[in-house]
Motif scaffolding. Structure first.
Motif, short mmCIF file in Angstrom:
data_model
loop_
_atom_site.label_atom_id
_atom_site.label_comp_id
_atom_site.label_asym_id
_atom_site.label_seq_id
_atom_site.Cartn_x
_atom_site.Cartn_y
_atom_site.Cartn_z
N GLU A 1 0.80 -1.22 0.00
CA GLU A 1 0.00 0.00 0.00
C GLU A 1 0.83 1.28 0.00
N LYS A 2 2.15 1.17 0.00
CA LYS A 2 3.03 2.31 -0.26
C LYS A 2 4.41 1.80 -0.62
N VAL A 3 5.03 2.47 -1.61
CA VAL A 3 6.32 2.04 -2.14
C VAL A 3 7.13 3.29 -2.47
N LYS A 4 8.42 3.27 -2.18
CA LYS A 4 9.32 4.35 -2.58
C LYS A 4 9.94 4.00 -3.92
N THR A 5 9.90 4.94 -4.86
CA THR A 5 10.46 4.73 -6.19
C THR A 5 10.76 6.09 -6.80
N THR A 6 11.22 6.09 -8.04
CA THR A 6 11.48 7.37 -8.71
C THR A 6 10.17 7.99 -9.18
N GLU A 7 10.22 9.26 -9.43
CA GLU A 7 9.01 9.99 -9.80
C GLU A 7 8.44 9.51 -11.14
N ALA A 8 9.31 9.26 -12.11
CA ALA A 8 8.83 8.83 -13.43
C ALA A 8 8.15 7.46 -13.35
N LYS A 9 8.74 6.53 -12.59
CA LYS A 9 8.13 5.21 -12.44
C LYS A 9 6.80 5.31 -11.71
N ALA A 10 6.73 6.16 -10.70
CA ALA A 10 5.49 6.32 -9.94
C ALA A 10 4.38 6.89 -10.81
N LYS A 11 4.71 7.84 -11.65
CA LYS A 11 3.70 8.42 -12.52
C LYS A 11 3.20 7.42 -13.55
N GLU A 12 4.07 6.51 -13.97
CA GLU A 12 3.65 5.48 -14.92
C GLU A 12 2.82 4.40 -14.25
N VAL A 13 3.21 3.97 -13.06
CA VAL A 13 2.51 2.86 -12.40
C VAL A 13 1.16 3.32 -11.85
N ARG A 14 0.97 4.60 -11.68
CA ARG A 14 -0.29 5.13 -11.17
C ARG A 14 -1.47 4.71 -12.04
N GLY A 15 -1.31 4.77 -13.34
CA GLY A 15 -2.37 4.37 -14.24
C GLY A 15 -2.65 2.88 -14.21
N VAL A 16 -1.59 2.09 -14.02
CA VAL A 16 -1.76 0.63 -13.95
C VAL A 16 -2.55 0.26 -12.71
N VAL A 17 -2.19 0.84 -11.57
CA VAL A 17 -2.87 0.53 -10.31
C VAL A 17 -4.33 0.99 -10.37
N ASP A 18 -4.57 2.19 -10.91
CA ASP A 18 -5.94 2.69 -10.99
C ASP A 18 -6.80 1.80 -11.86
N SER A 19 -6.26 1.31 -12.97
CA SER A 19 -7.08 0.46 -13.84
C SER A 19 -7.35 -0.89 -13.19
N LEU A 20 -6.39 -1.43 -12.41
CA LEU A 20 -6.63 -2.69 -11.72
C LEU A 20 -7.73 -2.54 -10.66
N ILE A 21 -7.71 -1.45 -9.92
CA ILE A 21 -8.73 -1.23 -8.90
C ILE A 21 -10.10 -1.00 -9.54
N THR A 22 -10.13 -0.28 -10.64
CA THR A 22 -11.40 -0.06 -11.34
C THR A 22 -11.97 -1.36 -11.86
N THR A 23 -11.12 -2.24 -12.37
CA THR A 23 -11.58 -3.56 -12.82
C THR A 23 -12.11 -4.36 -11.64
N ALA A 24 -11.43 -4.30 -10.50
CA ALA A 24 -11.87 -5.06 -9.32
C ALA A 24 -13.20 -4.57 -8.80
N LYS A 25 -13.50 -3.30 -8.98
CA LYS A 25 -14.76 -2.74 -8.48
C LYS A 25 -15.97 -3.29 -9.22
N ARG A 26 -15.77 -3.86 -10.42
CA ARG A 26 -16.91 -4.48 -11.12
C ARG A 26 -17.45 -5.65 -10.33
N GLY A 27 -16.56 -6.42 -9.71
CA GLY A 27 -16.95 -7.44 -8.78
C GLY A 27 -17.51 -8.73 -9.36
#
Length: 117
Positions: free
Chosen positions: A32-58
């Motif tokens: 639920e929290k990870v330290k990384t570089t800013e560029a990697k964090a900005k890229e992984v943000r979209g991946v995590v958001d899409s995974l959570i949105t998919t999970a919300k379909r249930g």
């Protein structure tokens, strides 16, 4: 001129970049929290958001698509479908937060902490 190019290449080949972002997304969901570089964090943000949105379909289709995205992480799929989908049920987007921590000593890269809201 490269028109309509999205995303950062992060100085890696495509396969390496996709696997790295997948591993980083699993780490964000697990801890639920990870330290990384800013560029990697900005890229992984979209991946995590899409995974959570998919999970919300249930439904079963959502569970299967998450299992296909993360075939070696059945516990993360269960956490997404159970705990995180219920936590973010009333939120439409923006499941992650990026907090700047400073610069790394070796190469002065910007270090951030990406965390679930």
């Amino acid at each position: 001129m490269p028109h309509r190019t999205a995303g950062r290449k992060l100085n890696r080949k495509t396969d390496h970049r996709l696997h790295m972002l997948g591993n980083l997304a699993v780490a964000v969901l697990r801890y639920e929290k990870v330290k990384t570089t800013e560029a990697k964090a900005k890229e992984v943000r979209g991946v995590v958001d899409s995974l959570i949105t998919t999970a919300k379909r249930g439904d079963l289709g959502a569970r299967r698509s998450l299992a296909a995205e993360m075939p070696h992480e059945p516990l993360i799929v269960d956490k997404l479908m159970g705990e995180l989908a219920a936590k973010y049920a009333d939120r439409s987007s923006g499941y992650t937060r990026i907090v700047k921590l400073g610069q790394r000593l070796g190469d002065a890269a910007s270090i951030v902490q990406i965390e679930l809201v």
